[in-house]
Design a protein around this motif. Structure first.
Motif, PDB file in Angstrom:
ATOM      1  N   ARG A  28       0.625  -1.546  -0.122  1.00 14.25           N
ATOM      2  CA  ARG A  28       0.010  -0.133   0.033  1.00 14.25           C
ATOM      3  C   ARG A  28       1.117   1.307  -0.135  1.00 14.25           C
ATOM      4  O   ARG A  28       1.878   1.470   0.697  1.00 14.25           O
ATOM      5  CB  ARG A  28      -1.046  -0.153   1.587  1.00 14.25           C
ATOM      6  CG  ARG A  28      -1.537   0.573   0.940  1.00 14.25           C
ATOM      7  CD  ARG A  28      -3.596   0.656   2.228  1.00 14.25           C
ATOM      8  NE  ARG A  28      -4.509   1.370   1.812  1.00 14.25           N
ATOM      9  CZ  ARG A  28      -5.361   1.539   2.964  1.00 14.25           C
ATOM     10  NH1 ARG A  28      -4.603   1.905   4.368  1.00 14.25           N
ATOM     11  NH2 ARG A  28      -6.406   1.691   2.697  1.00 14.25           N
ATOM     12  N   GLU A  57      -4.563   7.474   1.631  1.00 17.01           N
ATOM     13  CA  GLU A  57      -4.063   7.044   0.734  1.00 17.01           C
ATOM     14  C   GLU A  57      -3.591   7.342  -0.575  1.00 17.01           C
ATOM     15  O   GLU A  57      -3.643   9.087  -0.652  1.00 17.01           O
ATOM     16  CB  GLU A  57      -5.004   5.768   0.151  1.00 17.01           C
ATOM     17  CG  GLU A  57      -5.529   5.128   1.282  1.00 17.01           C
ATOM     18  CD  GLU A  57      -6.968   5.753   1.727  1.00 17.01           C
ATOM     19  OE1 GLU A  57      -7.355   6.617   1.800  1.00 17.01           O
ATOM     20  OE2 GLU A  57      -6.850   5.243   2.740  1.00 17.01           O
ATOM     21  N   LYS A  59      -3.665   7.030  -4.799  1.00 16.52           N
ATOM     22  CA  LYS A  59      -3.983   6.487  -5.322  1.00 16.52           C
ATOM     23  C   LYS A  59      -3.752   6.986  -6.509  1.00 16.52           C
ATOM     24  O   LYS A  59      -3.127   7.534  -7.064  1.00 16.52           O
ATOM     25  CB  LYS A  59      -5.748   7.321  -4.730  1.00 16.52           C
ATOM     26  CG  LYS A  59      -6.104   7.652  -3.935  1.00 16.52           C
ATOM     27  CD  LYS A  59      -7.521   7.740  -4.235  1.00 16.52           C
ATOM     28  CE  LYS A  59      -7.970   8.023  -2.792  1.00 16.52           C
ATOM     29  NZ  LYS A  59      -9.888   8.611  -2.505  1.00 16.52           N
ATOM     30  N   HIS A  60      -4.116   5.843  -7.852  1.00 17.64           N
ATOM     31  CA  HIS A  60      -4.362   5.670  -8.553  1.00 17.64           C
ATOM     32  C   HIS A  60      -2.331   6.451  -9.160  1.00 17.64           C
ATOM     33  O   HIS A  60      -2.418   7.440  -9.922  1.00 17.64           O
ATOM     34  CB  HIS A  60      -4.846   6.433  -9.457  1.00 17.64           C
ATOM     35  CG  HIS A  60      -6.346   6.114  -8.994  1.00 17.64           C
ATOM     36  ND1 HIS A  60      -7.053   4.866  -9.394  1.00 17.64           N
ATOM     37  CD2 HIS A  60      -7.492   7.017  -8.864  1.00 17.64           C
ATOM     38  CE1 HIS A  60      -8.145   4.983  -8.610  1.00 17.64           C
ATOM     39  NE2 HIS A  60      -8.703   5.986  -8.098  1.00 17.64           N
ATOM     40  N   THR A  61      -1.783   5.963  -8.133  1.00 20.78           N
ATOM     41  CA  THR A  61      -0.001   6.345  -8.565  1.00 20.78           C
ATOM     42  C   THR A  61       0.625   4.951  -9.021  1.00 20.78           C
ATOM     43  O   THR A  61       0.621   3.942  -8.522  1.00 20.78           O
ATOM     44  CB  THR A  61       0.363   6.493  -7.784  1.00 20.78           C
ATOM     45  OG1 THR A  61      -0.351   7.566  -7.305  1.00 20.78           O
ATOM     46  CG2 THR A  61       1.997   7.608  -7.326  1.00 20.78           C
ATOM     47  N   ASN A  76       0.011  -0.120 -10.442  1.00 23.16           N
ATOM     48  CA  ASN A  76      -1.030   0.889 -10.263  1.00 23.16           C
ATOM     49  C   ASN A  76      -1.353   0.813  -8.913  1.00 23.16           C
ATOM     50  O   ASN A  76      -1.931  -0.262  -8.663  1.00 23.16           O
ATOM     51  CB  ASN A  76      -1.793   1.438 -11.056  1.00 23.16           C
ATOM     52  CG  ASN A  76      -0.444   2.472 -12.491  1.00 23.16           C
ATOM     53  OD1 ASN A  76      -0.289   3.668 -12.400  1.00 23.16           O
ATOM     54  ND2 ASN A  76      -0.606   0.931 -13.460  1.00 23.16           N
ATOM     55  N   THR A  77      -1.248   1.743  -8.040  1.00 28.78           N
ATOM     56  CA  THR A  77      -2.291   1.464  -6.827  1.00 28.78           C
ATOM     57  C   THR A  77      -3.308   2.149  -7.288  1.00 28.78           C
ATOM     58  O   THR A  77      -4.427   2.512  -8.524  1.00 28.78           O
ATOM     59  CB  THR A  77      -1.896   2.678  -5.938  1.00 28.78           C
ATOM     60  OG1 THR A  77      -2.331   4.068  -6.393  1.00 28.78           O
ATOM     61  CG2 THR A  77      -0.385   2.194  -5.309  1.00 28.78           C
ATOM     62  N   ASP A  78      -4.315   1.224  -6.492  1.00 28.00           N
ATOM     63  CA  ASP A  78      -6.311   1.487  -6.689  1.00 28.00           C
ATOM     64  C   ASP A  78      -6.549   3.404  -5.871  1.00 28.00           C
ATOM     65  O   ASP A  78      -6.039   3.722  -5.257  1.00 28.00           O
ATOM     66  CB  ASP A  78      -7.450   0.339  -6.296  1.00 28.00           C
ATOM     67  CG  ASP A  78      -7.058   0.095  -4.377  1.00 28.00           C
ATOM     68  OD1 ASP A  78      -6.387   1.001  -4.097  1.00 28.00           O
ATOM     69  OD2 ASP A  78      -7.043  -1.759  -4.609  1.00 28.00           O
ATOM     70  N   GLU A  79      -7.539   3.180  -5.369  1.00 27.38           N
ATOM     71  CA  GLU A  79      -8.665   3.955  -5.114  1.00 27.38           C
ATOM     72  C   GLU A  79      -8.384   4.376  -3.220  1.00 27.38           C
ATOM     73  O   GLU A  79      -8.253   5.472  -3.402  1.00 27.38           O
ATOM     74  CB  GLU A  79     -10.392   3.918  -5.032  1.00 27.38           C
ATOM     75  CG  GLU A  79     -10.921   4.725  -4.980  1.00 27.38           C
ATOM     76  CD  GLU A  79     -10.708   6.450  -5.399  1.00 27.38           C
ATOM     77  OE1 GLU A  79     -11.297   7.401  -4.731  1.00 27.38           O
ATOM     78  OE2 GLU A  79     -10.077   6.276  -6.151  1.00 27.38           O
ATOM     79  N   GLU A  80      -7.550   3.115  -2.988  1.00 28.02           N
ATOM     80  CA  GLU A  80      -6.944   2.917  -0.908  1.00 28.02           C
ATOM     81  C   GLU A  80      -6.171   3.356  -1.590  1.00 28.02           C
ATOM     82  O   GLU A  80      -5.366   2.353  -0.490  1.00 28.02           O
ATOM     83  CB  GLU A  80      -8.285   1.021  -1.025  1.00 28.02           C
ATOM     84  CG  GLU A  80      -9.373   2.098  -0.681  1.00 28.02           C
ATOM     85  CD  GLU A  80      -9.866   0.523  -0.033  1.00 28.02           C
ATOM     86  OE1 GLU A  80      -9.583  -0.295   0.412  1.00 28.02           O
ATOM     87  OE2 GLU A  80     -11.254   1.463   0.375  1.00 28.02           O
ATOM     88  N   GLY A  81      -4.617   2.901  -2.456  1.00 31.29           N
ATOM     89  CA  GLY A  81      -3.805   3.287  -1.778  1.00 31.29           C
ATOM     90  C   GLY A  81      -3.088   1.633  -1.879  1.00 31.29           C
ATOM     91  O   GLY A  81      -1.600   1.577  -2.232  1.00 31.29           O
ATOM     92  N   TYR A  82      -3.793   0.406  -2.620  1.00 30.68           N
ATOM     93  CA  TYR A  82      -3.591  -0.818  -2.619  1.00 30.68           C
ATOM     94  C   TYR A  82      -2.949  -0.850  -4.174  1.00 30.68           C
ATOM     95  O   TYR A  82      -3.015  -0.682  -5.137  1.00 30.68           O
ATOM     96  CB  TYR A  82      -4.616  -1.807  -2.842  1.00 30.68           C
ATOM     97  CG  TYR A  82      -4.614  -1.905  -0.483  1.00 30.68           C
ATOM     98  CD1 TYR A  82      -3.990  -2.327   0.366  1.00 30.68           C
ATOM     99  CD2 TYR A  82      -6.102  -1.050  -0.952  1.00 30.68           C
ATOM    100  CE1 TYR A  82      -4.180  -2.675   2.095  1.00 30.68           C
ATOM    101  CE2 TYR A  82      -6.635  -1.056   1.004  1.00 30.68           C
ATOM    102  CZ  TYR A  82      -5.713  -1.497   1.638  1.00 30.68           C
ATOM    103  OH  TYR A  82      -5.592  -2.133   3.736  1.00 30.68           O
TER     104      TYR A  82
END
Length: 334
Positions: A28, A57, A59-61, A76-82
């Protein structure tokens, strides 16, 4: 110019497991809230607990994962940073150490923002690839199995107190648990590297806390497998199997030649989950150890659940000493 100082960026890489040809990494991307796991003051403990669950988070990085041989993979990270890296790559076992751990690094890709990035943008991670020569693996619960949480207490008040008002450095493991797990890790020869998988219903927000606890109390290193905090309500609604059960089934599926010893407690759902798994894989579950809890009604239920059960050896234990004796008698440990 912002009125408030922005927190540095970090990447938390969860210890995971894969195979010689399957790279599987989770983690994350978050702002670093400077959580002090050694903090002592009650107010500071509450603040730290709040920070663990009120995360900022990233996000989307895009992130980059770099293997020791120089190969790079992007995710890529999702909406919650995972984030998740799930790719097939040959020859990963050649990059592991003698215990089967593959080390790598994560980094933010082309982050041109003026934000500070911790660790010079080089965040270490590890993935376990168990050797084909190990005798068995261990899937262990954490709560009330190796760490007293109070899940069986009235209204779960002890869980709240232990989670929010006790720092990880002062939490005591159940007596003899670390010694027992090291013996299982070393196996009957005393020189093996049997994998230990720590599986819990706790959310990923507790990862650093539990990782610190396991290290401080000298438990064998192993993947720590938790769940997304938001999945709890969805599971209830969709009537899905518990995350712990799905994770253990995935371990059995991932390593088709790996038998498991299951360790849990008699307080909540471990007895039911482990029984169902043993029925699905009767030849691959070597033993089930359930630590007894101080709750008469729950203990009676578990005893009746396993009454007359012969498929897999099951032991309700009051102490690690009892489990050690049983494991030695069955040739699991030296």
């Amino acid at each position: 110019m912002s009125l408030f100082k922005e927190d540095p960026l970090q990447v938390i890489v969860f210890q995971s497991y894969g195979t010689a040809s399957h790279l599987y990494v989770r983690g994350r991307a978050l702002e670093d809230e400077s959580i002090d796991l050694e903090g002592k003051h009650p107010i500071k403990l509450l603040i730290n607990a709040f920070k663990r669950f009120e995360t900022d988070e990233i996000k989307h990085t895009p992130l980059l994962l770099k293997l020791p041989n120089g190969r790079i993979f992007e995710t890529n990270t999702d909406e919650e940073g995972y984030f998740l890296v799930d790719v097939m790559v040959e020859g990963l076992d050649a990059l592991t150490n003698e215990e089967g751990w593959l080390s790598f690094e994560l980094a933010y890709k082309d982050f041109t923002n003026t934000r500070i990035i911790q660790l010079d943008n080089r965040f270490p991670g590890e993935m376990l690839i168990p050797s084909d020569k190990v005798s068995f693996g261990v899937a262990s619960d954490i709560d009330d199995t190796i760490l007293h949480t109070g899940l069986v207490s009235t209204l779960k008040w002890r869980v709240i107190y232990n989670t929010f008002l006790k720092r990880a450095s002062t939490r005591s493991p159940l007596e003899g648990a670390a010694e027992f797990y090291h013996m299982l890790h070393r196996g009957s020869s005393g020189e093996e590297a049997n994998p230990i998988f720590y599986v819990s219903h706790s959310p990923w927000n507790m990862y650093r806390y539990l990782e610190f606890f396991l290290k401080k109390n000298d438990f064998p290193k192993g993947p720590i497998l938790l769940r997304d905090f938001g999945n709890f309500l969805n599971r209830k609604k969709n009537k899905e199997k518990p995350q712990k059960q799905r994770e253990i089934l995935n371990i059995l599926k991932t390593y088709s030649n790996l038998n498991l010893i299951l360790i849990g407690d008699s307080g909540e759902h471990d007895a039911d989950i482990y029984l169902e798994i043993a029925e699905l894989y009767p030849d691959r579950i070597l033993a089930i150890y359930l630590r007894s809890v101080k709750h008469k009604k729950k203990m009676l239920r578990v005893k009746s659940l396993y009454e007359g059960y012969k498929t897999t050896p099951v032991l309700l234990v009051n102490s690690s000493k009892e489990a050690i004796e049983h494991a030695r008698e069955n040739g699991f440990i030296a």
